[in-house]
Write a protein that holds these residues in place. Structure first.
Motif, PDB file in Angstrom:
ATOM      1  N   GLU A  45     -37.323-146.367  78.132  1.00 22.31           N
ATOM      2  CA  GLU A  45     -35.957-146.218  78.733  1.00 22.31           C
ATOM      3  C   GLU A  45     -35.536-147.578  79.278  1.00 22.31           C
ATOM      4  N   ASP A  55     -34.861-147.474  73.387  1.00 20.14           N
ATOM      5  CA  ASP A  55     -35.999-146.797  72.999  1.00 20.14           C
ATOM      6  C   ASP A  55     -36.569-147.377  71.945  1.00 20.14           C
ATOM      7  N   SER A  71     -32.826-141.988  67.018  1.00 18.16           N
ATOM      8  CA  SER A  71     -32.674-140.654  67.117  1.00 18.16           C
ATOM      9  C   SER A  71     -31.644-140.293  67.794  1.00 18.16           C
ATOM     10  N   LYS A 104     -30.504-137.343  70.821  1.00 21.45           N
ATOM     11  CA  LYS A 104     -31.254-136.713  72.052  1.00 21.45           C
ATOM     12  C   LYS A 104     -30.410-135.505  72.339  1.00 21.45           C
ATOM     13  N   ARG A 105     -31.091-134.270  72.586  1.00 20.80           N
ATOM     14  CA  ARG A 105     -30.689-132.960  73.206  1.00 20.80           C
ATOM     15  C   ARG A 105     -30.805-132.744  74.711  1.00 20.80           C
ATOM     16  N   LYS A 106     -29.800-132.698  75.477  1.00 22.28           N
ATOM     17  CA  LYS A 106     -29.923-132.787  76.694  1.00 22.28           C
ATOM     18  C   LYS A 106     -30.720-131.237  77.212  1.00 22.28           C
ATOM     19  N   ARG A 120     -30.109-147.407  70.240  1.00 24.99           N
ATOM     20  CA  ARG A 120     -31.412-147.100  69.466  1.00 24.99           C
ATOM     21  C   ARG A 120     -31.202-147.405  67.939  1.00 24.99           C
ATOM     22  N   PRO A 167     -31.376-133.638  66.770  1.00 25.04           N
ATOM     23  CA  PRO A 167     -32.228-134.420  67.429  1.00 25.04           C
ATOM     24  C   PRO A 167     -33.728-134.681  66.995  1.00 25.04           C
ATOM     25  N   LYS A 188     -36.445-134.572  68.765  1.00 22.36           N
ATOM     26  CA  LYS A 188     -37.405-133.743  69.324  1.00 22.36           C
ATOM     27  C   LYS A 188     -37.206-132.123  68.439  1.00 22.36           C
ATOM     28  N   ASP A 192     -36.439-139.657  63.390  1.00 21.46           N
ATOM     29  CA  ASP A 192     -37.015-139.950  64.465  1.00 21.46           C
ATOM     30  C   ASP A 192     -37.946-141.046  64.371  1.00 21.46           C
ATOM     31  N   ASP A 233     -41.508-131.056  70.637  1.00 24.94           N
ATOM     32  CA  ASP A 233     -41.690-131.263  72.165  1.00 24.94           C
ATOM     33  C   ASP A 233     -42.628-130.418  72.600  1.00 24.94           C
TER      34      ASP A 233
END
Length: 363
Positions: free
Chosen positions: A42, A80, A98, A100-102, A126, A190, A192, A197, A278
């Motif tokens: 991050e 990232d 990649s 990202k899904r919230k 990214r 995403p 995850k 990724d 995940d």
């Protein structure tokens, strides 16, 4: 209990804009001499620690990547960084590429939590595969990054930072993957969720090996191989490696695991592998023997991979913690593993964290 080494981070350099400590999100590790290079998922920086007399690593120095490269979103978006490697006086780095899904937030209404799970985000920075000149100071032994510097062995030649052609939404690599028969269906998913990724990068001469955490296809993980070339403007392009395309795909039967990190040792490729989704699951280190000997795409069956050791990970009350992300080669017998989301017993004081030393050979 494995042997452990303490990593000392400076309090002045360790917090990002949101207040997250660098030790809480380590995503890759690489050893050059007495310097341990690390990144946090991050941030837009690379961290350098130096071996101390007691065996720990400290003397923290942070290098802001946007001082060397033209990041698509400058320093307003995380890179990232998920892989680093070094060859021919260049440090190479790669972003996750990649989506990202919230995540749902427990305090929100049910409707809002459900809505968040439908939202997919892209971070412009990214989409980066880049190299930065790196030279060793003969007096201190420390390696330092440069935007541009004279080649130490070739008079008149300059080393300069460069990156793969790209913009805020894609780069040359993702454009190619969107046409690939195996990977294209996963490009809008995403990371995850078993989408595309990148996690892991290893360099041997002009050959760049890129590990994919996802997608995993019926238990098979993938390693991409590319050879970047520089044009007159300093932009990197990809050399044609096969008759059809400027990359190779290597398939490895890791029995459902995705790749978390890659490291080269001799002619072998070491793989840190774990769940692509995940979730908690076995994380292990494998050796792909003689991976560098060929110049063809490979299909490597499970019995052709040597499972060296298992890596500890959080379970039960510590679910989601101690996720092994970075792998550095210490010597023929030992590797250093760093962790994302460390458990409380792995943290030391306000700024330090313990990395594991695992034995991978006889003796």
């Amino acid at each position: 209990m494995p042997e452990q080494i303490k990593l000392n981070f400076s309090p002045d350099l360790s917090l990002n804009a949101e207040g997250k400590h660098v030790r809480d999100g380590l995503s890759t590790a690489m050893l050059t001499g007495d310097n341990l290079w690390l990144s946090c998922d991050e941030r837009t920086s690379i961290e350098r620690l130096t071996r101390l007399p007691d065996g720990a690593f400290g003397k923290h120095r942070s290098f802001d990547v946007h001082a060397y490269l033209d990041l698509p979103a400058q320093n307003h978006s995380e890179i990232d960084i998920e892989g680093m490697g070094m060859a021919d006086h260049y440090l190479w780095l790669v972003g996750s590429h990649s989506l990202k899904r919230k995540k749902p937030k427990r305090h929100d209404s049910i409707a809002k939590q459900i809505k968040r799970l439908a939202q997919i985000k892209s971070d412009p920075n990214r989409y980066i595969l880049a190299r930065i000149p790196i030279l060793q100071d003969p007096e201190t032994g420390d390696y330092t990054l440069y935007k541009e510097v004279a080649h130490p062995d070739q008079p008149g030649k300059m080393l300069r930072a460069g990156q793969l052609r790209g913009d805020r939404t894609s780069n040359l690599l993702t454009e190619l993957m969107e046409q690939d028969e195996h990977i294209a269906p996963f490009m809008n998913i995403p990371g995850k969720d078993n989408g595309f990724d990148i996690e892991g990068l290893a360099v041997h001469g002009s050959r760049i090996f890129i590990g994919l955490r996802g997608p995993v296809l019926r238990g098979w993980a993938m390693v991409l191989e590319v050879e970047p070339e520089e044009d007159e403007a300093g932009i990197l392009h990809l050399k044609q490696l096969t008759k059809e395309k400027p990359y190779r795909k290597h398939f490895l039967n890791l029995r459902g695991k995705g790749i978390r990190e890659l490291r080269i040792h001799g002619n072998d490729l070491y793989l840190l592998a774990g769940p692509t989704m995940d979730l908690d699951g076995v994380i292990a280190i494998y050796r792909w023997r003689n991976a560098l000997n060929g110049d063809m795409e490979q299909v490597v069956h499970n019995n052709e991979l040597e499972r060296l050791c298992e890596v500890p990970h959080g379970t039960g009350e510590n679910s989601g913690k101690d996720k092994a992300e970075g792998l550095a080669i210490l010597d023929d017998q030992r590797v250093l593993v760093v962790f994302d989301s460390p458990m409380e017993e792995r943290t030391v004081g306000e700024n330090d964290v313990l990395a594991d030393v695992l034995r991978i050979g006889e003796g």
